[in-house]
Design a protein around this motif. Structure first.
Motif, PDB file in Angstrom:
ATOM      1  N   GLU A 180       0.679  -1.314   0.157  1.00 38.89           N
ATOM      2  CA  GLU A 180      -0.109   0.022   0.137  1.00 38.89           C
ATOM      3  C   GLU A 180       1.011   1.245  -0.086  1.00 38.89           C
ATOM      4  O   GLU A 180       0.533   2.026  -0.648  1.00 38.89           O
ATOM      5  N   ALA A 181       2.045   1.320   0.733  1.00 39.73           N
ATOM      6  CA  ALA A 181       2.822   2.340   0.786  1.00 39.73           C
ATOM      7  C   ALA A 181       3.595   2.445  -0.575  1.00 39.73           C
ATOM      8  O   ALA A 181       3.757   3.697  -0.988  1.00 39.73           O
ATOM      9  N   ARG A 182       4.031   1.411  -1.074  1.00 39.44           N
ATOM     10  CA  ARG A 182       4.703   1.430  -2.468  1.00 39.44           C
ATOM     11  C   ARG A 182       3.582   2.176  -3.539  1.00 39.44           C
ATOM     12  O   ARG A 182       4.144   2.698  -4.478  1.00 39.44           O
ATOM     13  N   ARG A 183       2.275   1.634  -3.654  1.00 39.57           N
ATOM     14  CA  ARG A 183       1.278   2.193  -4.366  1.00 39.57           C
ATOM     15  C   ARG A 183       1.070   3.679  -4.353  1.00 39.57           C
ATOM     16  O   ARG A 183       1.123   4.421  -5.166  1.00 39.57           O
ATOM     17  N   SER A 184       0.893   4.058  -3.129  1.00 32.46           N
ATOM     18  CA  SER A 184       0.776   5.411  -2.767  1.00 32.46           C
ATOM     19  C   SER A 184       2.013   6.430  -3.160  1.00 32.46           C
ATOM     20  O   SER A 184       2.025   7.489  -3.903  1.00 32.46           O
ATOM     21  N   GLU A 185       3.299   5.768  -3.040  1.00 32.42           N
ATOM     22  CA  GLU A 185       4.518   6.481  -3.387  1.00 32.42           C
ATOM     23  C   GLU A 185       4.538   6.770  -4.953  1.00 32.42           C
ATOM     24  O   GLU A 185       4.760   7.701  -5.528  1.00 32.42           O
ATOM     25  N   LYS A 186       4.285   5.280  -5.654  1.00 34.86           N
ATOM     26  CA  LYS A 186       4.139   5.561  -7.015  1.00 34.86           C
ATOM     27  C   LYS A 186       3.260   6.717  -7.569  1.00 34.86           C
ATOM     28  O   LYS A 186       3.649   7.235  -8.405  1.00 34.86           O
ATOM     29  N   LYS A 187       2.062   6.676  -6.804  1.00 33.96           N
ATOM     30  CA  LYS A 187       1.096   7.511  -7.217  1.00 33.96           C
ATOM     31  C   LYS A 187       1.522   8.958  -7.166  1.00 33.96           C
ATOM     32  O   LYS A 187       1.497   9.826  -7.799  1.00 33.96           O
ATOM     33  N   VAL A 188       2.246   9.204  -6.070  1.00 35.75           N
ATOM     34  CA  VAL A 188       2.814  10.682  -5.823  1.00 35.75           C
ATOM     35  C   VAL A 188       3.936  11.196  -6.971  1.00 35.75           C
ATOM     36  O   VAL A 188       4.015  12.129  -7.340  1.00 35.75           O
ATOM     37  N   HIS A 189       4.775   9.981  -7.492  1.00 36.29           N
ATOM     38  CA  HIS A 189       5.801  10.017  -8.226  1.00 36.29           C
ATOM     39  C   HIS A 189       5.188  10.538  -9.473  1.00 36.29           C
ATOM     40  O   HIS A 189       5.696  11.240 -10.281  1.00 36.29           O
TER      41      HIS A 189
END
Length: 133
Positions: free
Chosen positions: A4-13
């Motif tokens: 979930e953290a990786r997904r949100s980080e990818k969305k921010v990037h």
């Protein structure tokens, strides 16, 4: 949790990349618009016919379309002139110079000193350019 953290980080990037690309496209667009001003000059014309009217020309030359302004016979204006709506026309050549009192002169000298003090101080320190932000 890690996914979930990786997904949100990818969305921010992705959002940051999209914003950067938008900024680059905007910069390119503005650079094109800001380019050589002679390249953006547009000349637009339309056909018009000119009619020779000797009577109208003579009336204009004889100042028949002029009327006295504000009842003064020495000041003539065109009957369609917007100045006909004014009560008076200020004389621009007459400028009244007000005498300053000694207190006002001292205050003005003090204000000028305060205005340029930082510039003089930085110039004395060797700064060639001083920008106020």
């Amino acid at each position: 949790m890690w996914h979930e953290a990786r997904r949100s980080e990818k969305k921010v990037h992705d959002m940051m990349d999209a914003a950067r690309k938008r900024a680059q496209r905007r910069a390119i667009y503005l650079a094109k618009r800001r380019g050589d001003p002679q390249q953006s000059i547009q000349v637009v014309g339309s056909r018009a016919r000119a009619y020779r009217d000797d009577a109208l020309y003579q009336a204009t030359e004889d100042q028949q379309g002029l009327i006295p302004w504000n009842g003064k016979q020495d000041i003539l204006i065109d009957r369609f002139d917007g100045r006909a709506l004014l009560d008076f026309i200020r004389d621009s050549s007459f400028r009244r110079v007000q005498e300053k009192s000694e207190e006002e002169e001292e205050l003005e000298e003090f204000v000028n000193f305060e205005r340029y003090r930082d510039l003089v101080k930085h110039r004395r320190r060797g700064c060639r350019y001083f920008f106020i932000s």
